[in-house]
Design a protein around this motif. Structure first.
Motif, mmCIF file in Angstrom:
data_model
loop_
_atom_site.group_PDB
_atom_site.id
_atom_site.type_symbol
_atom_site.label_atom_id
_atom_site.label_comp_id
_atom_site.label_asym_id
_atom_site.label_seq_id
_atom_site.Cartn_x
_atom_site.Cartn_y
_atom_site.Cartn_z
ATOM 1 N N UNK A 68 0.814 -1.215 0.000
ATOM 2 C CA UNK A 68 0.000 0.000 0.000
ATOM 3 C C UNK A 68 0.850 1.269 0.000
ATOM 4 N N UNK A 69 1.816 1.367 0.912
ATOM 5 C CA UNK A 69 2.612 2.595 1.022
ATOM 6 C C UNK A 69 3.450 2.817 -0.233
ATOM 7 N N UNK A 110 -6.403 7.840 -3.668
ATOM 8 C CA UNK A 110 -7.564 8.052 -2.808
ATOM 9 C C UNK A 110 -8.053 6.751 -2.186
ATOM 10 N N UNK A 111 -8.129 5.687 -2.978
ATOM 11 C CA UNK A 111 -8.602 4.401 -2.453
ATOM 12 C C UNK A 111 -7.714 3.937 -1.301
ATOM 13 N N UNK A 112 -6.413 3.961 -1.527
ATOM 14 C CA UNK A 112 -5.490 3.475 -0.507
ATOM 15 C C UNK A 112 -5.417 4.425 0.682
ATOM 16 N N UNK A 113 -5.431 5.742 0.418
ATOM 17 C CA UNK A 113 -5.366 6.701 1.514
ATOM 18 C C UNK A 113 -6.583 6.644 2.412
ATOM 19 N N UNK A 114 -7.774 6.598 1.827
ATOM 20 C CA UNK A 114 -8.994 6.526 2.627
ATOM 21 C C UNK A 114 -9.083 5.203 3.371
ATOM 22 N N UNK A 115 -8.648 4.120 2.744
ATOM 23 C CA UNK A 115 -8.640 2.820 3.423
ATOM 24 C C UNK A 115 -7.663 2.832 4.594
ATOM 25 N N UNK A 116 -6.495 3.396 4.372
ATOM 26 C CA UNK A 116 -5.472 3.466 5.420
ATOM 27 C C UNK A 116 -5.985 4.277 6.606
ATOM 28 N N UNK A 180 -3.820 -1.122 5.417
ATOM 29 C CA UNK A 180 -4.591 -2.360 5.251
ATOM 30 C C UNK A 180 -3.934 -3.290 4.246
ATOM 31 N N UNK A 181 -4.029 -4.585 4.515
ATOM 32 C CA UNK A 181 -3.530 -5.565 3.562
ATOM 33 C C UNK A 181 -4.527 -5.713 2.424
ATOM 34 N N UNK A 182 -4.053 -6.258 1.313
ATOM 35 C CA UNK A 182 -4.922 -6.404 0.152
ATOM 36 C C UNK A 182 -4.591 -7.705 -0.561
ATOM 37 N N UNK A 183 -5.562 -8.254 -1.258
ATOM 38 C CA UNK A 183 -5.382 -9.473 -2.024
ATOM 39 C C UNK A 183 -5.271 -9.139 -3.506
#
Length: 381
Positions: A68-69, A110-116, A180-183
């Motif tokens: 993610x980062x 945005x997806x990763x930032x908001x999820x984080x 968050x982890x992701x698949x």
């Protein structure tokens, strides 16, 4: 809670808002100066929406591959390159492609930032901290048009400020954890349909706010110019709308920790509908300025409440995928809104932009009268 990481992620996403706020109105004003009509400008405004749909599809897969980062940093730097090319290659067809690329790249951010952020925050502070994100992002967008007004629209300074922001901000994410982890799987439109059926109020509200934001940054300056205002006044009106969005997000977020979110949703929808209807009548009066504030606050409240509910329900890969669905819905709203408003303004009615928002808000009010508008989960009182 990792407060330093929260603010680092927040700052990196805010750099995107400021970069877009200082560069995207400049694109529309340039096109207006080149003699393009509302529909052509609406097509340009809609290109990032297609990019949003593409970015949402691959976000989970790429996050699993890069992390993610790391993926956020790469996308921020790629966004800097794309905005720089806007300044270097002033051509309508090339800008269409670049706006598409910007949509893909920054959607993933945005997806990763908001999820984080939603993964990090503790539950009893969720409303306020998610609202702080929404409010800060709106303020970053507000600062963009104001900064553009100070820099002037005759030169490419707005583009280069955006490049600088997106070049530096990835450094804030070095060494940060808790993402968050992701698949490694794609997010499909069939899954989006299931998400929208499960949470129809959130799906409608996100699409509506996406249409709102795309039109405010791209078509509202043109709308104000066509109504006889100068470029400076047009940019000030855009900024006032974003002020409204920013000012009331924290109070709305605080209320969301204690009151019924359904009631807050309905209130925002009703205010958005009424303020949209009032814009044509009050546009040439002093009352238009507080009306712009209400217009922005009610639209922004819908999106903030949507993010709060998403973070309440999901974690890790499910959270990333839910935010990818939010991005897909965002893409739909960004695609339909500017195209419909641009075409309507040029060929049907000069006030198509606010009237379209009124129709969308009315549809949301009707949806909220149904059972299950927020899904099967019982909402906290």
């Amino acid at each position: 809670m990792r407060w330093a990481t929260y603010f680092a992620v927040l700052a990196s996403v805010l750099s995107v808002g400021l970069a877009l706020g200082v560069s995207m109105p400049l694109v529309s004003l340039r096109l207006e100066g080149w003699g393009y009509g509302s529909f052509a400008i609406g097509v340009m405004a809609a290109m990032p929406a297609i990019g949003v749909l593409l970015g949402a599809k691959v976000s989970s897969h790429l996050a699993a591959y890069f992390g993610t980062a790391n993926l956020m940093r790469l996308c921020l730097w790629a966004g800097a390159l794309s905005i720089g090319l806007l300044a270097l290659l002033p051509s309508y067809p090339i800008w269409l492609v670049l706006r598409l690329m910007i949509g893909v790249i920054l959607t993933i951010v945005f997806i990763l930032g908001e999820s984080w952020i939603n993964q990090l925050v503790v539950e009893n502070w969720r409303g306020r901290l998610v609202a702080l994100y929404g409010s800060s992002y709106a303020l970053s967008q507000l600062s963009g048009p104001l900064l553009l007004g100070a820099l002037g629209t005759e030169h490419d300074y707005g583009f280069w400020v955006g490049v600088g922001l997106l070049t530096v901000s990835p450094l804030l994410l070095l060494g940060r954890s808790g993402a968050p982890s992701s698949e490694a799987s794609s997010v499909t439109f069939s899954e989006l349909w299931g998400f929208a059926r499960e949470l129809p109020a959130i799906a409608w509200a996100v699409s509506l706010f996406a249409a709102f934001e795309a039109m405010i940054l791209t078509l509202l300056p043109v709308y104000c110019l066509q109504q006889g205002f100068t470029a400076d006044i047009a940019l000030a009106m855009v900024s006032t709308v974003v002020v409204g969005d920013a000012l009331l997000q924290l109070p709305i977020g605080a209320l969301a920790d204690y009151l019924s979110r359904r009631t807050l949703f309905a209130g925002c929808a009703v205010v958005l509908m009424l303020s949209s209807l009032a814009i044509p009548a009050l546009l040439d009066t002093l009352l238009i300025w507080p009306l712009w504030v209400l217009f922005g606050a009610s639209a922004g409240g819908l999106f903030t409440l949507s993010l709060i509910l998403i973070g309440e329900r999901y974690r890790d890969d499910a959270l990333v995928r839910a935010n990818a669905h939010i991005a897909q819905l965002w893409g739909v709203g960004c695609l339909v809104g500017p195209l419909a408003a641009g075409a309507g303004s040029q060929w049907i009615n000069g006030h198509a932009l606010p009237l379209l928002m009124a129709v969308g808000a009315f549809g949301l009010v009707l949806l909220l009268l149904r059972q299950g508008a927020f899904g099967p989960m019982t909402e906290p009182a």
